[in-house]
Design an enzyme around this catalytic site. Sequence first.
Site, mmCIF file in Angstrom:
data_model
loop_
_atom_site.group_PDB
_atom_site.id
_atom_site.type_symbol
_atom_site.label_atom_id
_atom_site.label_comp_id
_atom_site.label_asym_id
_atom_site.label_seq_id
_atom_site.Cartn_x
_atom_site.Cartn_y
_atom_site.Cartn_z
ATOM 1 N N TYR A 56 -3.521 0.563 6.976
ATOM 2 C CA TYR A 56 -4.700 -0.187 6.554
ATOM 3 C C TYR A 56 -5.683 -0.348 7.722
ATOM 4 O O TYR A 56 -5.366 -0.953 8.742
ATOM 5 C CB TYR A 56 -4.318 -1.567 6.034
ATOM 6 C CG TYR A 56 -3.423 -1.572 4.810
ATOM 7 C CD1 TYR A 56 -3.359 -0.483 3.948
ATOM 8 C CD2 TYR A 56 -2.644 -2.681 4.511
ATOM 9 C CE1 TYR A 56 -2.553 -0.498 2.830
ATOM 10 C CE2 TYR A 56 -1.829 -2.714 3.394
ATOM 11 C CZ TYR A 56 -1.779 -1.620 2.557
ATOM 12 O OH TYR A 56 -0.961 -1.647 1.451
ATOM 13 N N SER A 201 -2.003 -5.756 -6.071
ATOM 14 C CA SER A 201 -3.170 -5.681 -6.968
ATOM 15 C C SER A 201 -2.920 -6.443 -8.269
ATOM 16 O O SER A 201 -3.176 -5.925 -9.363
ATOM 17 C CB SER A 201 -3.543 -4.223 -7.264
ATOM 18 O OG SER A 201 -3.939 -3.562 -6.087
ATOM 19 N N PRO A 202 -2.425 -7.686 -8.181
ATOM 20 C CA PRO A 202 -2.135 -8.442 -9.409
ATOM 21 C C PRO A 202 -3.392 -8.832 -10.174
ATOM 22 O O PRO A 202 -3.295 -9.244 -11.335
ATOM 23 C CB PRO A 202 -1.405 -9.686 -8.885
ATOM 24 C CG PRO A 202 -1.946 -9.877 -7.507
ATOM 25 C CD PRO A 202 -2.141 -8.480 -6.959
ATOM 26 N N LEU A 203 -4.557 -8.681 -9.541
ATOM 27 C CA LEU A 203 -5.818 -8.978 -10.215
ATOM 28 C C LEU A 203 -6.577 -7.697 -10.568
ATOM 29 O O LEU A 203 -7.786 -7.718 -10.779
ATOM 30 C CB LEU A 203 -6.691 -9.888 -9.338
ATOM 31 C CG LEU A 203 -6.063 -11.254 -9.028
ATOM 32 C CD1 LEU A 203 -6.975 -12.068 -8.122
ATOM 33 C CD2 LEU A 203 -5.761 -12.017 -10.308
ATOM 34 N N GLY A 206 -9.524 -6.708 -8.491
ATOM 35 C CA GLY A 206 -10.640 -7.613 -8.720
ATOM 36 C C GLY A 206 -11.171 -7.619 -10.133
ATOM 37 O O GLY A 206 -11.918 -8.531 -10.528
#
Length: 323
Positions: A56, A201-203, A206
């Site tokens: 990252y 990435s539970p959302l 975004g």
Amino acid sequence: MQTTSLGGLDVSRIGLGVMGMSDFYTGKGESEEDSVRTIRRALDLGVTHLDTAEVYGGYANEALLGRAVRGRRDQVVLATKFGLVSHTGRPDADSSPANIRLAVEGSLRRLGTDHIDLYYQHRVDPGTPIEDTVGALADLVTQGKVRYIGLSEAGPATIRRAHAVHPVAAVQSEYSLWTRDPEAEVLPVLRELGIGLVAYSPLGHGFLTGNIRSLDGLDADDWRRTNPRFTGGNLERNLRIVDEVRAVAAEAGATPAQIALAWLLAQGEDINPIPGTRHIERLEENIAADRIRLTPDQIGRLNNLAPASGDRHDRGGMAAIDR
């Protein structure tokens, strides 16, 4: 903040993914000071699980996280990943024992610590038997450089083979209301073996916050501009998902992001979402999801959402996922 266990490793019920502070998304790297403040605010609010990777930001994200937790190391579970950067000269993903031995030293240095709490293989390396990779990780556990080991985007057969060599504490996979792939095969294996699922990435990158209804406002190099779920008309098709999440949120007196996270938490104590944000107000919003209790009717409505349109990664990204 409540806690849960990932294969014996105690972590906050909701963690913090640090990736977006340095890479992939709009605003990355804009203000390291703001990112440091957000991480430290997370610690103040009881978040203990912090997730990064050497790749990252080209190592920058690990260094950022190390700086942010300086003086508070005993309060946090540091998770990082190896394998997408080769330190041995290989041109592709490298989970060879030789590469692991080099990678861990760099991560320890950048994080400013003498041990990593949860060390993941970032993607399964088809050129190295998983038994060799896990054997090298087991050596690091014996040496005290790593406490627990994990896999990211590994399939059921790989998980079983890895766990037979050394206990795997967690498997990290994308899991959310618009990516429910782990439910079919991976999650049953994890529960059989006592391994936790860390949901990245539970959302939905975004999307499930309800704040993205077009690509307007995203930086030119924002990863989502090339992601199949945000392109080719799929973003517009997928709005039906977030619109239902917004409806449930209105009923519950919550935000769409909180509903998406509350749904994940309702899937089991072994599910540990790690939403990412650079902003303290969004952090506080996400953490508050830990207090939301959805009704059976609301969970049923969310369970019955139509699948998202488009693959969750481009062709190369999908090819790197072990199945």
